[in-house]
Motif scaffolding. Sequence first.
Motif, short mmCIF file in Angstrom:
data_model
loop_
_atom_site.label_atom_id
_atom_site.label_comp_id
_atom_site.label_asym_id
_atom_site.label_seq_id
_atom_site.Cartn_x
_atom_site.Cartn_y
_atom_site.Cartn_z
N SER A 80 13.00 10.20 -14.71
CA SER A 80 12.98 9.05 -15.58
C SER A 80 12.46 9.35 -16.78
N VAL A 81 12.89 9.20 -17.97
CA VAL A 81 12.32 9.43 -19.17
C VAL A 81 12.33 8.32 -20.23
N LYS A 82 11.10 7.82 -20.58
CA LYS A 82 11.02 6.45 -21.24
C LYS A 82 10.06 6.56 -22.32
N ILE A 83 10.41 6.05 -23.71
CA ILE A 83 9.46 6.10 -24.82
C ILE A 83 8.48 4.68 -24.45
N LYS A 84 7.43 4.67 -24.59
CA LYS A 84 6.71 3.47 -24.51
C LYS A 84 5.38 3.84 -25.47
N GLY A 85 5.23 2.84 -26.74
CA GLY A 85 4.15 2.98 -27.33
C GLY A 85 4.52 4.35 -28.09
N ARG A 86 3.28 5.11 -28.34
CA ARG A 86 3.23 6.37 -28.97
C ARG A 86 3.38 7.49 -27.83
N GLU A 87 3.90 7.10 -26.68
CA GLU A 87 3.97 8.28 -25.62
C GLU A 87 5.28 8.03 -25.00
N ILE A 88 5.47 9.28 -24.39
CA ILE A 88 6.71 9.47 -23.61
C ILE A 88 6.19 9.38 -22.14
N LEU A 89 6.95 8.28 -21.21
CA LEU A 89 6.43 8.35 -19.79
C LEU A 89 7.67 9.10 -19.01
N ILE A 90 7.19 10.09 -18.13
CA ILE A 90 7.93 10.89 -17.59
C ILE A 90 7.77 10.76 -15.90
N ALA A 91 8.60 10.37 -15.17
CA ALA A 91 8.50 10.47 -13.74
C ALA A 91 9.32 11.55 -13.32
N ALA A 92 8.69 12.30 -12.23
CA ALA A 92 9.32 13.74 -12.14
C ALA A 92 9.07 13.90 -10.48
N LYS A 93 9.82 14.88 -10.02
CA LYS A 93 9.90 15.32 -8.42
C LYS A 93 9.09 16.62 -8.65
#
Length: 374
Positions: free
Chosen positions: A259-272
């Motif tokens: 998962s790759v999402k833009i939230k505020g001034r950051e990119i939130l990444i979920a990974a394995k």
Amino acid sequence: MYKKNIPTSVIAFLIILIFFSCSTRIEASSKVIPPDSYVSDEIAVFFNGQIIISPKKTFNIDTSKYSGTYIPLKLLNELPKVTVNFSNPITIKTENKTSTINQTDTFLYDNTTYITLNKLYEVTGFTGKYVYDPNSLFLWSSADGETKSKNLINQINNVTYDFHKSFMGKKVYVYDEDISGWVISMEKSISGLTNFKIQLKNGKVIEELAISEVPDSFCTEFDTVLINARYNGKYYWADKTQLPSSNPLINIEKVYFTSVKIKGREILIAAKRNGGASVTFKIPIKNDPFESIKSNFYTENPKSTYPGWSTDMWNKIAQQKISVGMTPEQVLLSWGGPNDINSYTSKNTRIEQWIYGNTYLHFYNGNLESWSKY
């Protein structure tokens, strides 16, 4: 068996009833635009200097048979002081005139009825101008509306960066506000920078100043979707020389983005991770959010690029250590690029000094010979 005969007059009445019942449901469109036609990005529509925010999309369409700007018929109902009656024939009423549209005036594309821009001018009495760089259509119904529209167009034309012009009318995501909005105007500042005015979804209007070609305070709403589509579901290798020191990954570690999402001034990444464990982390956005990912991860396994290096060497790189005898490529993978390089070259000798803060690395003929701190 007894059969009851239905009078001819009744049959005729039923046929007429069915005909008129069906005719009221006929889509008022006689020309169908092929689904494989060239269709532009959505065109932003402004009326008398004000943006029209609508899910109904206006396009430039180009086919061998139909080419031009096409406006959804239902969009007219959202223009101030315009009323559309969708009975057959369709009637359009403005302040100054009432016109009708028949089937030959309309086009069907993607289950939506459109009319051409010229037909819109004809049936409404409006005037307008399509401007290519911002991909925007400016319509006006009065002298005051024309003045406001042309002021917007002149401001766009004066902007320094052509890329900035493409944001006009676009839906954008503003990092600090953590909310979407629409660019409703832009203007070149005294210093040559671009000042954007953005109307947020909550109705608030803000101003954002772009100091470089790529705005660092917002991106398009489309980018917030595209970034996940582009990077999700693929393997990457961490470049810890670029990632924040707080990031949980180790250098050149292989991860699979889920998962790759833009939230505020950051990119939130979920990974394995390679062993299957889940991990989440954040990357700060620096101007372009796509470049923020590219600059922090390798898209190919560095070990595949240098298959001849020993396991011991790769372990040192993973731990971000250096040792005598390393090549410049090995040091770059372990420590990243230096702040500065001094070099000396003669016929048979090349000496380089790489500077990392107060640490100086000394290369002799392509290999790390020593390093010192000052």
